[in-house]
Scaffold this motif. Structure first.
Motif, PDB file in Angstrom:
ATOM      1  N   ASN A 171       0.831  -1.317  -0.199  1.00 43.27           N
ATOM      2  CA  ASN A 171      -0.110  -0.028   0.130  1.00 43.27           C
ATOM      3  C   ASN A 171       0.716   1.205  -0.044  1.00 43.27           C
ATOM      4  OD1 ASN A 171      -2.421  -1.630  -0.070  1.00 43.27           O
ATOM      5  ND2 ASN A 171      -2.552  -1.396   2.091  1.00 43.27           N
ATOM      6  N   TYR A 172       1.999   1.233   0.845  1.00 44.70           N
ATOM      7  CA  TYR A 172       3.018   2.405   1.061  1.00 44.70           C
ATOM      8  C   TYR A 172       3.600   2.501  -0.725  1.00 44.70           C
ATOM      9  CZ  TYR A 172       2.874   3.611   5.834  1.00 44.70           C
ATOM     10  OH  TYR A 172       2.355   3.975   7.062  1.00 44.70           O
ATOM     11  N   LEU A 173       3.742   1.510  -1.145  1.00 44.00           N
ATOM     12  CA  LEU A 173       4.628   1.549  -2.623  1.00 44.00           C
ATOM     13  C   LEU A 173       3.672   1.980  -3.735  1.00 44.00           C
ATOM     14  CD1 LEU A 173       6.686  -1.856  -2.292  1.00 44.00           C
ATOM     15  CD2 LEU A 173       7.627   0.532  -2.288  1.00 44.00           C
ATOM     16  N   PHE A 174       2.224   1.415  -3.431  1.00 42.65           N
ATOM     17  CA  PHE A 174       1.157   2.154  -4.389  1.00 42.65           C
ATOM     18  C   PHE A 174       1.296   3.443  -4.499  1.00 42.65           C
ATOM     19  CE2 PHE A 174      -2.912   2.995  -5.752  1.00 42.65           C
ATOM     20  CZ  PHE A 174      -2.912   2.275  -7.048  1.00 42.65           C
ATOM     21  N   LEU A 175       1.507   4.546  -3.382  1.00 45.13           N
ATOM     22  CA  LEU A 175       1.260   5.862  -3.404  1.00 45.13           C
ATOM     23  C   LEU A 175       2.897   6.435  -3.444  1.00 45.13           C
ATOM     24  CD1 LEU A 175      -0.815   6.279  -0.248  1.00 45.13           C
ATOM     25  CD2 LEU A 175      -1.416   6.058  -2.668  1.00 45.13           C
ATOM     26  N   ILE A 176       3.963   5.853  -3.085  1.00 46.35           N
ATOM     27  CA  ILE A 176       5.058   6.444  -3.325  1.00 46.35           C
ATOM     28  C   ILE A 176       5.766   6.298  -4.700  1.00 46.35           C
ATOM     29  CG2 ILE A 176       7.575   5.943  -2.480  1.00 46.35           C
ATOM     30  CD1 ILE A 176       6.678   5.210   0.345  1.00 46.35           C
ATOM     31  N   ILE A 177       5.738   5.051  -5.311  1.00 41.78           N
ATOM     32  CA  ILE A 177       6.364   4.805  -6.574  1.00 41.78           C
ATOM     33  C   ILE A 177       5.896   6.166  -7.686  1.00 41.78           C
ATOM     34  CG2 ILE A 177       6.157   3.673  -8.577  1.00 41.78           C
ATOM     35  CD1 ILE A 177       7.026   1.011  -6.716  1.00 41.78           C
ATOM     36  N   PRO A 178       4.419   6.397  -7.857  1.00 44.15           N
ATOM     37  CA  PRO A 178       4.041   7.457  -8.637  1.00 44.15           C
ATOM     38  C   PRO A 178       4.816   8.743  -8.343  1.00 44.15           C
ATOM     39  CG  PRO A 178       2.276   6.290  -8.122  1.00 44.15           C
ATOM     40  CD  PRO A 178       3.372   5.712  -7.162  1.00 44.15           C
ATOM     41  N   LEU A 179       4.792   9.342  -6.979  1.00 42.29           N
ATOM     42  CA  LEU A 179       5.782  10.457  -6.716  1.00 42.29           C
ATOM     43  C   LEU A 179       7.098  10.287  -7.420  1.00 42.29           C
ATOM     44  CD1 LEU A 179       4.404  10.881  -3.081  1.00 42.29           C
ATOM     45  CD2 LEU A 179       3.358  11.667  -5.237  1.00 42.29           C
ATOM     46  N   LEU A 180       7.851   9.350  -7.235  1.00 41.78           N
ATOM     47  CA  LEU A 180       9.260   9.341  -7.616  1.00 41.78           C
ATOM     48  C   LEU A 180       9.134   9.356  -8.910  1.00 41.78           C
ATOM     49  CD1 LEU A 180      10.434   6.216  -5.375  1.00 41.78           C
ATOM     50  CD2 LEU A 180      11.201   8.705  -5.298  1.00 41.78           C
ATOM     51  N   ASN A 181       8.414   8.431  -9.769  1.00 42.12           N
ATOM     52  CA  ASN A 181       8.302   8.401 -11.263  1.00 42.12           C
ATOM     53  C   ASN A 181       8.128   9.895 -12.031  1.00 42.12           C
ATOM     54  OD1 ASN A 181       8.603   5.733 -10.905  1.00 42.12           O
ATOM     55  ND2 ASN A 181       6.910   5.222 -12.067  1.00 42.12           N
ATOM     56  N   VAL A 182       7.252  10.740 -11.036  1.00 42.58           N
ATOM     57  CA  VAL A 182       7.016  12.182 -11.748  1.00 42.58           C
ATOM     58  C   VAL A 182       8.026  13.199 -11.014  1.00 42.58           C
ATOM     59  CG1 VAL A 182       5.360  13.985 -11.415  1.00 42.58           C
ATOM     60  CG2 VAL A 182       4.583  11.739 -11.478  1.00 42.58           C
ATOM     61  N   ALA A 183       8.771  12.864  -9.924  1.00 45.23           N
ATOM     62  CA  ALA A 183       9.593  13.745  -9.634  1.00 45.23           C
ATOM     63  C   ALA A 183      10.865  13.669  -9.937  1.00 45.23           C
ATOM     64  CB  ALA A 183       9.747  13.575  -8.081  1.00 45.23           C
ATOM     65  N   ILE A 184      11.457  12.398 -10.298  1.00 43.30           N
ATOM     66  CA  ILE A 184      12.763  12.305 -10.876  1.00 43.30           C
ATOM     67  C   ILE A 184      13.276  12.827 -12.420  1.00 43.30           C
ATOM     68  CG2 ILE A 184      14.586  10.373 -11.535  1.00 43.30           C
ATOM     69  CD1 ILE A 184      13.554   8.639  -9.191  1.00 43.30           C
ATOM     70  N   PRO A 185      12.227  12.818 -13.026  1.00 45.89           N
ATOM     71  CA  PRO A 185      12.541  13.375 -14.476  1.00 45.89           C
ATOM     72  C   PRO A 185      12.737  14.743 -14.519  1.00 45.89           C
ATOM     73  CG  PRO A 185      10.687  11.620 -14.645  1.00 45.89           C
ATOM     74  CD  PRO A 185      11.182  11.819 -13.230  1.00 45.89           C
ATOM     75  N   PHE A 186      12.114  15.415 -13.322  1.00 41.81           N
ATOM     76  CA  PHE A 186      12.466  16.826 -13.267  1.00 41.81           C
ATOM     77  C   PHE A 186      13.927  17.036 -13.069  1.00 41.81           C
ATOM     78  CE2 PHE A 186       7.868  17.125 -12.502  1.00 41.81           C
ATOM     79  CZ  PHE A 186       7.575  18.032 -13.291  1.00 41.81           C
ATOM     80  N   PHE A 187      14.580  16.397 -12.610  1.00 42.45           N
ATOM     81  CA  PHE A 187      16.208  16.610 -12.318  1.00 42.45           C
ATOM     82  C   PHE A 187      17.010  15.659 -13.362  1.00 42.45           C
ATOM     83  CE2 PHE A 187      13.690  16.660  -8.121  1.00 42.45           C
ATOM     84  CZ  PHE A 187      14.180  18.021  -7.921  1.00 42.45           C
ATOM     85  N   TRP A 188      16.747  14.510 -13.538  1.00 41.92           N
ATOM     86  CA  TRP A 188      17.207  13.598 -14.476  1.00 41.92           C
ATOM     87  C   TRP A 188      16.336  12.767 -15.451  1.00 41.92           C
ATOM     88  CZ3 TRP A 188      22.210  10.404 -12.985  1.00 41.92           C
ATOM     89  CH2 TRP A 188      22.972   9.947 -14.081  1.00 41.92           C
ATOM     90  N   LYS A 189      16.263  13.176 -16.694  1.00 41.75           N
ATOM     91  CA  LYS A 189      15.550  12.334 -17.556  1.00 41.75           C
ATOM     92  C   LYS A 189      16.137  10.976 -18.112  1.00 41.75           C
ATOM     93  CE  LYS A 189      13.123  16.373 -19.327  1.00 41.75           C
ATOM     94  NZ  LYS A 189      12.647  17.362 -20.315  1.00 41.75           N
ATOM     95  N   SER A 190      15.944   9.993 -17.314  1.00 42.31           N
ATOM     96  CA  SER A 190      16.651   8.621 -17.497  1.00 42.31           C
ATOM     97  C   SER A 190      15.595   7.556 -17.068  1.00 42.31           C
ATOM     98  CB  SER A 190      17.845   8.748 -16.772  1.00 42.31           C
ATOM     99  OG  SER A 190      18.492   7.650 -16.631  1.00 42.31           O
ATOM    100  N   PHE A 191      15.374   6.777 -18.104  1.00 39.67           N
ATOM    101  CA  PHE A 191      14.351   5.581 -17.843  1.00 39.67           C
ATOM    102  C   PHE A 191      15.101   4.505 -16.802  1.00 39.67           C
ATOM    103  CE2 PHE A 191      12.591   7.288 -21.875  1.00 39.67           C
ATOM    104  CZ  PHE A 191      11.293   7.068 -21.724  1.00 39.67           C
TER     105      PHE A 191
END
Length: 217
Positions: A171-191
């Motif tokens: 349940n925690y991962l279901f909410l944390i992972i979208p935040l990571l996937n949206v926030a990281i590309p703002f600093f480094w665009k890397s799949f």
């Protein structure tokens, strides 16, 4: 326990006569006896220091402050847990029927969901690192690989009848992972970086909730 015997101070005086022509006599102190104090203790001859009383008086305040801080942190953790479980139960995929979950531990369906979850994580990493269906431009395959843990791994593992601790971690991962996937590309665009961060968060959450580090210690 201390018993003390104190004697009052004693003074000894002597009268010295002056010349015969004088009618005055002066009393001059020759000796002053100091008061005698004898103490005995019932605990082996050692007197308890006075500082212990101050420490004992300070201990209730420190214990009350520590208990209040621990109670506030526990209350905050319970509130956060309720919000996460409610949000995940609302938006995460769940069983379509109200019957009991057939994916019980030890059943074939349980194994199928488990293998499907970890296999989708592995395939997502291969797609994110551009090893399968390689391309020079960002495409749908690499995007699916980046979101594979959130779209396939977590739903597959949540579909099982897993323990409450594992369900809470998912349940925690279901909410944390979208935040990571949206926030990281703002600093480094890397799949590959996004997929690696999701994988690290996945196993870190499992280690925290399931107590993997405590068992190894």
């Amino acid at each position: 326990m201390t018993f003390c015997l104190i004697s009052p101070p004693l003074r000894v005086f002597s009268s010295i006569a002056l010349a015969p022509s004088s009618n005055l006599t002066h009393g001059l102190p020759l000796r002053r006896a100091a008061s005698l104090r004898i103490c005995a203790t019932a605990d082996g001859g050692k007197e308890a220091p006075e500082e212990e009383e101050e420490k004992e008086t300070e201990s209730p305040s420190s214990s009350s402050s520590s208990s209040s801080s621990s109670s506030s942190s526990s209350a905050l953790g319970k509130d956060l847990k309720k919000v996460v479980n409610k949000t995940a139960a609302t938006f995460a995929p769940r069983a379509s029927t109200a019957s009991k979950n057939p994916a019980l531990p030890g059943t074939t369906l349980y194994k199928v969901f488990e293998v499907q979850g970890y296999a989708s994580m592995l395939v997502g990493g291969v797609l994110s690192f551009n090893l399968l269906f390689p391309s020079t431009q960002p495409d749908l395959w690499r995007l699916m690989g980046m979101w594979s843990i959130w779209m396939f791994t977590i739903p597959s593992l949540r579909a099982r009848d897993c323990p409450p601790k594992e369900k809470e971690a998912l349940n925690y991962l279901f909410l944390i992972i979208p935040l990571l996937n949206v926030a990281i590309p703002f600093f480094w665009k890397s799949f590959p970086l996004v997929w690696s961060a999701d994988t690290l968060a996945f196993f870190a959450m499992y280690a925290w909730k399931l107590g993997w580090l405590e068992r190894t210690e």
